[in-house]
Design a protein around this motif. Structure first.
Motif, PDB file in Angstrom:
ATOM      1  N   ALA A  31      13.613  17.554   1.330  1.00  0.00           N
ATOM      2  CA  ALA A  31      12.931  16.659   2.263  1.00  0.00           C
ATOM      3  C   ALA A  31      11.420  16.727   2.078  1.00  0.00           C
ATOM      4  O   ALA A  31      10.737  15.693   2.084  1.00  0.00           O
ATOM      5  CB  ALA A  31      13.303  17.022   3.700  1.00  0.00           C
ATOM      6  N   LEU A  32      10.882  17.913   1.891  1.00  0.00           N
ATOM      7  CA  LEU A  32       9.437  18.051   1.674  1.00  0.00           C
ATOM      8  C   LEU A  32       9.003  17.392   0.367  1.00  0.00           C
ATOM      9  O   LEU A  32       7.957  16.738   0.308  1.00  0.00           O
ATOM     10  CB  LEU A  32       9.039  19.528   1.672  1.00  0.00           C
ATOM     11  CG  LEU A  32       9.107  20.233   3.026  1.00  0.00           C
ATOM     12  CD1 LEU A  32       8.878  21.734   2.863  1.00  0.00           C
ATOM     13  CD2 LEU A  32       8.107  19.636   3.988  1.00  0.00           C
ATOM     14  N   ILE A  33       9.800  17.538  -0.671  1.00  0.00           N
ATOM     15  CA  ILE A  33       9.489  16.890  -1.950  1.00  0.00           C
ATOM     16  C   ILE A  33       9.520  15.374  -1.788  1.00  0.00           C
ATOM     17  O   ILE A  33       8.631  14.674  -2.282  1.00  0.00           O
ATOM     18  CB  ILE A  33      10.470  17.352  -3.040  1.00  0.00           C
ATOM     19  CG1 ILE A  33      10.213  18.822  -3.385  1.00  0.00           C
ATOM     20  CG2 ILE A  33      10.362  16.481  -4.292  1.00  0.00           C
ATOM     21  CD1 ILE A  33      11.268  19.444  -4.283  1.00  0.00           C
ATOM     22  N   LEU A  34      10.518  14.858  -1.098  1.00  0.00           N
ATOM     23  CA  LEU A  34      10.640  13.415  -0.881  1.00  0.00           C
ATOM     24  C   LEU A  34       9.460  12.875  -0.086  1.00  0.00           C
ATOM     25  O   LEU A  34       8.862  11.856  -0.459  1.00  0.00           O
ATOM     26  CB  LEU A  34      11.951  13.098  -0.167  1.00  0.00           C
ATOM     27  CG  LEU A  34      12.237  11.632   0.125  1.00  0.00           C
ATOM     28  CD1 LEU A  34      12.359  10.858  -1.180  1.00  0.00           C
ATOM     29  CD2 LEU A  34      13.501  11.498   0.940  1.00  0.00           C
ATOM     30  N   SER A  37       6.375  12.860  -2.237  1.00  0.00           N
ATOM     31  CA  SER A  37       6.452  11.815  -3.257  1.00  0.00           C
ATOM     32  C   SER A  37       6.168  10.441  -2.659  1.00  0.00           C
ATOM     33  O   SER A  37       5.433   9.649  -3.245  1.00  0.00           O
ATOM     34  CB  SER A  37       7.843  11.829  -3.887  1.00  0.00           C
ATOM     35  OG  SER A  37       8.005  10.758  -4.765  1.00  0.00           O
ATOM     36  N   ILE A  38       6.713  10.156  -1.510  1.00  0.00           N
ATOM     37  CA  ILE A  38       6.478   8.866  -0.849  1.00  0.00           C
ATOM     38  C   ILE A  38       5.005   8.721  -0.491  1.00  0.00           C
ATOM     39  O   ILE A  38       4.399   7.681  -0.714  1.00  0.00           O
ATOM     40  CB  ILE A  38       7.373   8.721   0.395  1.00  0.00           C
ATOM     41  CG1 ILE A  38       8.834   8.568  -0.023  1.00  0.00           C
ATOM     42  CG2 ILE A  38       6.925   7.546   1.258  1.00  0.00           C
ATOM     43  CD1 ILE A  38       9.810   8.643   1.126  1.00  0.00           C
ATOM     44  N   ARG A  39       4.422   9.765   0.044  1.00  0.00           N
ATOM     45  CA  ARG A  39       3.010   9.725   0.427  1.00  0.00           C
ATOM     46  C   ARG A  39       2.125   9.499  -0.799  1.00  0.00           C
ATOM     47  O   ARG A  39       1.197   8.706  -0.779  1.00  0.00           O
ATOM     48  CB  ARG A  39       2.614  11.012   1.137  1.00  0.00           C
ATOM     49  CG  ARG A  39       1.199  10.990   1.651  1.00  0.00           C
ATOM     50  CD  ARG A  39       0.872  12.225   2.449  1.00  0.00           C
ATOM     51  NE  ARG A  39       1.681  12.222   3.669  1.00  0.00           N
ATOM     52  CZ  ARG A  39       1.974  13.306   4.349  1.00  0.00           C
ATOM     53  NH1 ARG A  39       1.560  14.484   3.941  1.00  0.00           N
ATOM     54  NH2 ARG A  39       2.699  13.226   5.444  1.00  0.00           N
ATOM     55  N   ALA A  40       2.402  10.170  -1.900  1.00  0.00           N
ATOM     56  CA  ALA A  40       1.604  10.028  -3.122  1.00  0.00           C
ATOM     57  C   ALA A  40       1.752   8.624  -3.708  1.00  0.00           C
ATOM     58  O   ALA A  40       0.770   8.022  -4.151  1.00  0.00           O
ATOM     59  CB  ALA A  40       2.020  11.071  -4.146  1.00  0.00           C
ATOM     60  N   GLU A  45      -0.482   3.168  -4.822  1.00  0.00           N
ATOM     61  CA  GLU A  45      -0.334   1.718  -4.857  1.00  0.00           C
ATOM     62  C   GLU A  45      -1.465   1.011  -4.132  1.00  0.00           C
ATOM     63  O   GLU A  45      -1.857  -0.084  -4.490  1.00  0.00           O
ATOM     64  CB  GLU A  45       0.999   1.314  -4.224  1.00  0.00           C
ATOM     65  CG  GLU A  45       2.196   1.686  -5.073  1.00  0.00           C
ATOM     66  CD  GLU A  45       3.506   1.423  -4.358  1.00  0.00           C
ATOM     67  OE1 GLU A  45       3.473   0.967  -3.193  1.00  0.00           O
ATOM     68  OE2 GLU A  45       4.553   1.676  -4.960  1.00  0.00           O
ATOM     69  N   ASP A  46      -1.997   1.619  -3.083  1.00  0.00           N
ATOM     70  CA  ASP A  46      -3.020   0.972  -2.270  1.00  0.00           C
ATOM     71  C   ASP A  46      -4.432   1.120  -2.826  1.00  0.00           C
ATOM     72  O   ASP A  46      -5.316   0.357  -2.482  1.00  0.00           O
ATOM     73  CB  ASP A  46      -3.012   1.535  -0.848  1.00  0.00           C
ATOM     74  CG  ASP A  46      -1.791   1.081  -0.079  1.00  0.00           C
ATOM     75  OD1 ASP A  46      -1.131   0.138  -0.540  1.00  0.00           O
ATOM     76  OD2 ASP A  46      -1.510   1.674   0.974  1.00  0.00           O
TER      77      ASP A  46
END
Length: 112
Positions: A31-34, A37-40, A45-46
């Motif tokens: 969960a921490l890796i996910l 990864s989503i945050r990065a 992208e922004d």
């Protein structure tokens, strides 16, 4: 005999407890890796780097209209107030549909 049976039961409970603990630990790590990864990915992208400055770039030059979007919402999102002028194939600004491809040129990129 009871002692041997009791010892085996205690050993099984310890193994089950260790298995549960390792599964919980594995789930927490995944969960921490996910989340990381989503945050990065969302930050990558922004943000775009140009000339040493960090600029916010929410839209590509070629933009595909999504469900529920209007030219006004796209203009606000992408920073392009001249969408209709830059897209002569748009005959009626109120007739925008999902899948329509438009050209976007932000007037001024927003700095962070």
């Amino acid at each position: 005999m009871l002692s041997s049976s009791s010892s085996k039961t205690q050993s099984r409970r310890s193994m089950v407890s260790a298995d549960r603990t390792s599964w919980y630990f594995t789930a927490v790590i995944l969960a921490l890796i996910l989340v990381g990864s989503i945050r990065a990915n969302s930050q990558a992208e922004d943000d775009t780097v140009r000339g040493g400055q960090l600029l916010h770039r929410p839209c590509d030059e070629i933009y595909v209209v999504g469900e529920g979007e209007t030219l006004h919402t796209i203009s606000d999102k992408c920073g392009d107030p001249f969408i209709v002028e830059r897209n002569p194939h748009i005959q009626d600004p109120d007739d925008v549909f999902p899948g329509l491809v438009i050209k976007i040129i932000p007037s001024t990129p927003r700095k962070f």
